[in-house]
Write an enzyme that holds these catalytic residues in place. Structure first.
Site, short mmCIF file in Angstrom:
data_model
loop_
_atom_site.label_atom_id
_atom_site.label_comp_id
_atom_site.label_asym_id
_atom_site.label_seq_id
_atom_site.Cartn_x
_atom_site.Cartn_y
_atom_site.Cartn_z
CE LYS A 116 -4.02 -0.67 2.36
NZ LYS A 116 -4.75 -1.01 3.58
CE LYS A 158 -4.65 2.81 5.51
NZ LYS A 158 -5.34 3.55 4.39
N GLY A 165 -9.40 -4.29 7.00
CA GLY A 165 -9.46 -3.35 8.12
C GLY A 165 -8.46 -3.61 9.24
CD GLU A 200 -3.40 6.66 3.97
OE1 GLU A 200 -4.52 6.59 4.52
OE2 GLU A 200 -3.15 6.11 2.87
CG HIS A 208 -14.75 3.18 1.23
ND1 HIS A 208 -13.54 2.63 1.60
CD2 HIS A 208 -15.09 2.58 0.07
CE1 HIS A 208 -13.18 1.74 0.70
NE2 HIS A 208 -14.11 1.68 -0.23
CD GLU A 288 -7.07 -1.32 -0.01
OE1 GLU A 288 -6.07 -2.04 -0.09
OE2 GLU A 288 -8.10 -1.69 0.58
CG ASN A 290 -9.07 -3.90 -2.59
OD1 ASN A 290 -8.07 -4.06 -1.91
ND2 ASN A 290 -10.15 -3.31 -2.12
NE ARG A 292 -9.17 -8.34 -2.56
CZ ARG A 292 -10.16 -7.72 -1.94
NH1 ARG A 292 -11.40 -7.85 -2.38
NH2 ARG A 292 -9.94 -6.95 -0.90
NE ARG A 338 -19.02 -6.67 2.80
CZ ARG A 338 -17.70 -6.66 2.66
NH1 ARG A 338 -16.95 -7.37 3.49
NH2 ARG A 338 -17.12 -5.93 1.73
P1 ADP Z 1 -13.67 -5.91 -0.03
O1 ADP Z 1 -13.21 -4.54 -0.36
O2 ADP Z 1 -13.72 -6.84 -1.18
O3 ADP Z 1 -14.87 -5.90 0.82
P2 ADP Z 1 -12.34 -6.86 2.27
O4 ADP Z 1 -11.22 -6.04 2.77
O5 ADP Z 1 -13.60 -6.90 3.03
O6 ADP Z 1 -12.50 -6.43 0.78
O7 ADP Z 1 -11.81 -8.30 2.04
C1 ADP Z 1 -12.53 -9.31 1.38
C2 ADP Z 1 -12.16 -10.63 1.96
O8 ADP Z 1 -10.78 -10.85 1.84
C3 ADP Z 1 -12.47 -10.72 3.43
O9 ADP Z 1 -12.86 -12.04 3.68
C4 ADP Z 1 -11.16 -10.39 4.10
O10 ADP Z 1 -11.07 -11.01 5.35
C5 ADP Z 1 -10.17 -10.96 3.11
N1 ADP Z 1 -8.91 -10.20 3.03
C6 ADP Z 1 -8.73 -8.97 2.53
N2 ADP Z 1 -7.45 -8.60 2.56
C7 ADP Z 1 -6.78 -9.64 3.12
C8 ADP Z 1 -5.40 -9.88 3.43
N3 ADP Z 1 -4.44 -8.99 3.17
N4 ADP Z 1 -5.08 -11.06 4.00
C9 ADP Z 1 -6.03 -11.97 4.25
N5 ADP Z 1 -7.34 -11.80 3.97
C10 ADP Z 1 -7.71 -10.66 3.42
P1 ADP Z 2 -8.09 -2.33 3.90
O1 ADP Z 2 -6.98 -2.84 3.05
O2 ADP Z 2 -8.12 -2.92 5.24
O3 ADP Z 2 -9.38 -2.32 3.17
P2 ADP Z 2 -8.05 0.58 3.49
O4 ADP Z 2 -6.81 1.38 3.32
O5 ADP Z 2 -8.87 0.34 2.28
O6 ADP Z 2 -7.66 -0.80 4.18
O7 ADP Z 2 -8.95 1.25 4.60
C1 ADP Z 2 -10.10 0.61 5.11
C2 ADP Z 2 -10.97 1.66 5.80
O8 ADP Z 2 -10.26 2.29 6.86
C3 ADP Z 2 -11.41 2.80 4.91
O9 ADP Z 2 -12.54 2.49 4.13
C4 ADP Z 2 -11.68 3.89 5.94
O10 ADP Z 2 -12.93 3.71 6.56
C5 ADP Z 2 -10.58 3.67 6.95
N1 ADP Z 2 -9.40 4.48 6.60
C6 ADP Z 2 -8.31 4.10 5.90
N2 ADP Z 2 -7.44 5.10 5.74
C7 ADP Z 2 -7.97 6.18 6.38
C8 ADP Z 2 -7.56 7.55 6.59
N3 ADP Z 2 -6.39 7.99 6.15
N4 ADP Z 2 -8.39 8.35 7.30
C9 ADP Z 2 -9.56 7.91 7.79
N5 ADP Z 2 -10.01 6.65 7.61
C10 ADP Z 2 -9.23 5.79 6.92
MG MG Z 3 -9.82 -1.26 1.41
#
Ligand code: ADP
Ligand code: ADP
Ligand code: MG
Length: 454
Positions: A116, A158, A165, A200, A208, A288, A290, A292, A338
């Protein structure tokens, strides 16, 4: 076109992919762990291969066993779904070595966007706005302190390899910075085997908003509009909808253009998502990508009429996208809840067990993506999401009415689940009015539950 695809996943997403293959006349190979013999994906696939014991690291993450299963069954391609190996560059590299098509981007793209901190850097160089923060990873406490002072508290630590999350810590004051960095590092090491973190600025109460991308091997890149995934608990999405009530056409066009620009910049292929946060002044920031298919992809399918999984398979087979940006029409409104096997009354702790009674909602505009059935036992080993309830209406009002009545019809006994909790969100005045951001559940829903308990 492929004649046989192996699905390297379980649960509702494996079922979702098998269904797409069936409709395309493609044979399917399921993989499963011991204990998953009764799982729906195993029953629905044409073939099923056991790849190891229940523990995911030894089965659904067992690259050698999965590749052997693909080779021995003659599958030409592997669809990874989400989670598990879907964003694992090493696995993609090994597929490439074995001459098996990975249905997703190239391993080097995953390397570039999966980290990231590096993805931030790529976005900055593509002139897509990112959240103010560190250039790369945090290595030095003194530098971290200076940076936090410059971008101003609160800041967010992060995990570079974070997902779902996990591995995030908010820091309000300098005095807490060192301990919070350590805490984030430890959580990241335990969850992802990588302790590196970056910083950050913490955006207060953002939305979001993410854009769905499709890109083929012939240089065509389109976006399929946005999804609003602001309803989250602990940075994990719970409800997603499309379009967002909050974007106007101008902002939508700017963000969509930036999403396409970034995908083109990394020569992206297949389906992907560019995630942004939008602050109260309508500034948006890339957080970020994703690389996939995502959990919430069905809401986009409902409003565009495009089957994203079929497009992923066609793209991987080298076909051109059958539409251009101009042909993509957004129509109506879709919402996804969900449905998780978890107990909202006890801090949402997982609640696996046997489903003795299952009554699924139905009717016009209702879609259920699930892998559970009456009599099925939800194992404690994997993710607690057991179903996705997706509704489609001509507008948001109709979609809300459908979601309301679908949740009323939905019955799951005897395991605890979040259906009632989702129902209370759908009926919350702020949610109905579209007045919500990522702090909504913590501030408006859980605060209320606490009062009820007292
Ligand atoms: P989405 O944006 O698709 O909702 P999520 O962050 O909720 O993505 O992740 C989707 C699924 O993938 C969830 O079951 C989550 O637990 C799993 N997941 C996401 N990132 C990772 C990771 N880095 N390692 C393991 N599992 C992950
Ligand atoms: P993940 O890979 O776990 O999905 P993200 O970077 O997409 O991680 O962040 C997941 C959530 O965390 C975001 O949708 C937001 O709610 C919160 N978040 C992430 N970065 C920030 C930020 N800089 N400030 C406030 N909230 C954040
Ligand atoms: Mg995310």
């Amino acid at each position: 076109m492929f004649t046989k695809i192996l699905i390297a996943n379980r649960g509702e997403i494996a079922v979702r992919i098998i269904r797409a293959c069936n409709e395309m006349g493609i044979e399917t190979v399921a993989i499963y762990a011991k204990g998953d013999e009764d799982a729906l994906h195993v029953q629905l696939a044409d073939q099923a291969i056991c790849v190891g014991p229940a523990k995911a690291t030894e089965s659904y993450l067992n690259m050698t066993a999965i590749l052997s299963a693909a080779i021995s069954t003659g599958a030409q391609a592997i669809h990874p779904g989400f989670g598990f190996l879907s964003e694992n560059a090493e696995f993609v590299g090994r597929c490439e070595e074995c001459g098996i098509v990975f249905i997703g981007p190239k391993s080097e793209t995953i390397e570039k966007m999966g980290d990231k901190a590096q993805a931030r850097d790529t976005a900055m160089r593509a002139k897509v706005p990112v959240v103010p923060g560190s250039d790369g990873i945090l290595t030095d406490l003194k530098e971290a302190k200076e940076l936090a002072k410059r971008i101003q508290y609160p800041v967010l630590i992060k995990a570079v390899s974070g997902g779902g999350g996990k591995g995030m810590r908010i820091v309000e004051r300098e005095i807490d910075l060192e301990a919070m960095i350590k805490a984030a590092q430890m959580e990241a090491q335990a969850a992802f085997g990588d302790e590196t973190v970056y910083m950050e600025k913490f955006i207060v109460e953002p939305k979001h908003i993410e854009f769905q991308i499709l890109a083929d091997h012939h240089g065509h890149v389109v976006h399929l509009g946005e999804r609003d995934c602001s309803v989250q608990r602990r940075n994990q999405k719970m409800i997603e909808e499309a379009p967002s009530v909050f974007l106007d056409d101008k902002l939508r066009a700017r963000m969509g253009n930036d999403a396409v620009k970034l995908a083109k910049n990394v020569k992206y292929r297949n389906a992907g998502t560019i995630e942004f946060l939008v602050d109260k002044e309508n500034n948006y920031y890339f957080i970020e990508m994703n690389t996939r298919i995502q959990v919430e992809h069905p809401v986009t399918e409902m409003i565009t009429g495009i089957d994203l999984v079929k497009e992923q398979i066609r793209i991987a087979a080298g076909m051109e996208l059958p539409f251009t940006q101009k042909n993509i029409q957004i129509r109506g409104h879709a919402i996804e809840c969900r449905i998780n096997a978890e107990d909202p009354e006890h801090d949402f702790r997982p609640s696996p067990g046997k489903i003795s009674t299952l009554v699924l909602p139905g009717g016009n505009g209702i879609r259920i993506d699930s892998a559970v059935y009456q009599g099925y036992t939800v194992p404690p080993t994997y993710d607690s999401m057991i179903a996705k309830l997706i509704v489609y209406g001509q507008d948001r009002e109709e979609a809300l009415a459908k979601m309301r009545r679908a949740l009323e019809e939905f019955i799951i006994f005897d395991i605890k689940n979040n259906i009632d909790f989702q129902y209370s969100i759908i009926n919350h005045p702020s949610f109905i009015l579209g007045n919500f951001d990522t702090s909504f559940i913590a501030k408006q829903m859980l605060a209320k539950t606490d009062r009820k308990e007292k």
